[in-house]
Design an enzyme around this catalytic site. Structure first.
Site, PDB file in Angstrom:
ATOM      1  N   GLY A  63       0.815  -1.218   0.000  1.00  0.00           N
ATOM      2  CA  GLY A  63       0.000   0.000   0.000  1.00  0.00           C
ATOM      3  C   GLY A  63       0.843   1.261   0.000  1.00  0.00           C
ATOM      4  O   GLY A  63       0.523   2.245  -0.671  1.00  0.00           O
ATOM      5  N   CYS A  64       1.947   1.231   0.728  1.00  0.00           N
ATOM      6  CA  CYS A  64       2.818   2.412   0.811  1.00  0.00           C
ATOM      7  C   CYS A  64       3.537   2.656  -0.506  1.00  0.00           C
ATOM      8  O   CYS A  64       3.755   3.802  -0.906  1.00  0.00           O
ATOM      9  CB  CYS A  64       3.808   2.251   1.960  1.00  0.00           C
ATOM     10  SG  CYS A  64       2.965   2.102   3.562  1.00  0.00           S
ATOM     11  N   THR A  65       3.906   1.581  -1.201  1.00  0.00           N
ATOM     12  CA  THR A  65       4.524   1.719  -2.510  1.00  0.00           C
ATOM     13  C   THR A  65       3.517   2.289  -3.503  1.00  0.00           C
ATOM     14  O   THR A  65       3.845   3.199  -4.285  1.00  0.00           O
ATOM     15  CB  THR A  65       5.078   0.363  -2.994  1.00  0.00           C
ATOM     16  OG1 THR A  65       6.061  -0.084  -2.047  1.00  0.00           O
ATOM     17  CG2 THR A  65       5.699   0.475  -4.373  1.00  0.00           C
TER      18      THR A  65
END
Length: 174
Positions: A63-65
């Protein structure tokens, strides 16, 4: 009775944590954090422009990527709208440098390794003994006031939401 008192104490701690989180209309809490290139950033150094301060849990996670790449892809549009983007997590400067290099991130990723800023913004959380910042975004106007808080952020859509909100706020004369 002991369980009841523990439950009451837990509710009070939770309510206190939520009460400490800044809300729309509040002056944004100050920070002094280092980015992936070793440069220090404060709220004052960003004044005079819109600021997108987004917190995320961990470098190199799915999700952060997605979120960092979406912001990366929208950086030119955000700059055209007069906004600077700052990503913040509890990861260290070295991790941010590797993450930024791998995904060609053109904006600062700030290291909040001691979690003090995440706590000020009310996004610090813990799961299974691991502390991290919840995925939340704060849109801060050029005077340093929080004008929008995004909770339960969708990593693919948040950048577009921020762009739309900046346009709407500018149209209202904010």
């Amino acid at each position: 009775m002991r369980r009841f008192l523990s439950l009451v104490a837990l509710c009070l701690v939770t309510a206190t944590a939520w009460a400490a989180a800044p809300v729309e209309g509040d002056k944004a809490p100050d920070f002094n954090l280092q980015d992936q290139n070793g440069k220090w950033h404060t709220l004052d150094t960003e004044k005079g422009q819109w600021l997108v301060l987004y917190f995320y849990p961990k470098d190199f996670t799915a999700g952060c990527t997605t979120e960092v790449c979406t912001y990366r892809d929208d950086t030119a549009k955000l700059h055209k709208a007069g906004a600077q983007v700052l990503g913040v997590s509890l990861d260290d400067v070295k991790s941010h440098a590797e993450f930024a290099e791998k995904y060609h991130v053109p904006f600062p990723l700030l290291s909040d390794a001691d979690s003090a800023v995440a706590a000020k913004y009310g996004v610090l959380t813990e799961k299974m003994g691991m502390k991290y910042a919840r995925r939340e975004t704060f849109l801060i106007d050029p005077s340093g006031k929080i004008v929008k808080v995004y909770k339960d952020v969708d990593p693919e859509k948040n950048s577009g939401q921020v762009l739309a909100d900046i346009a709407a706020l500018k149209a209202k004369g904010a």
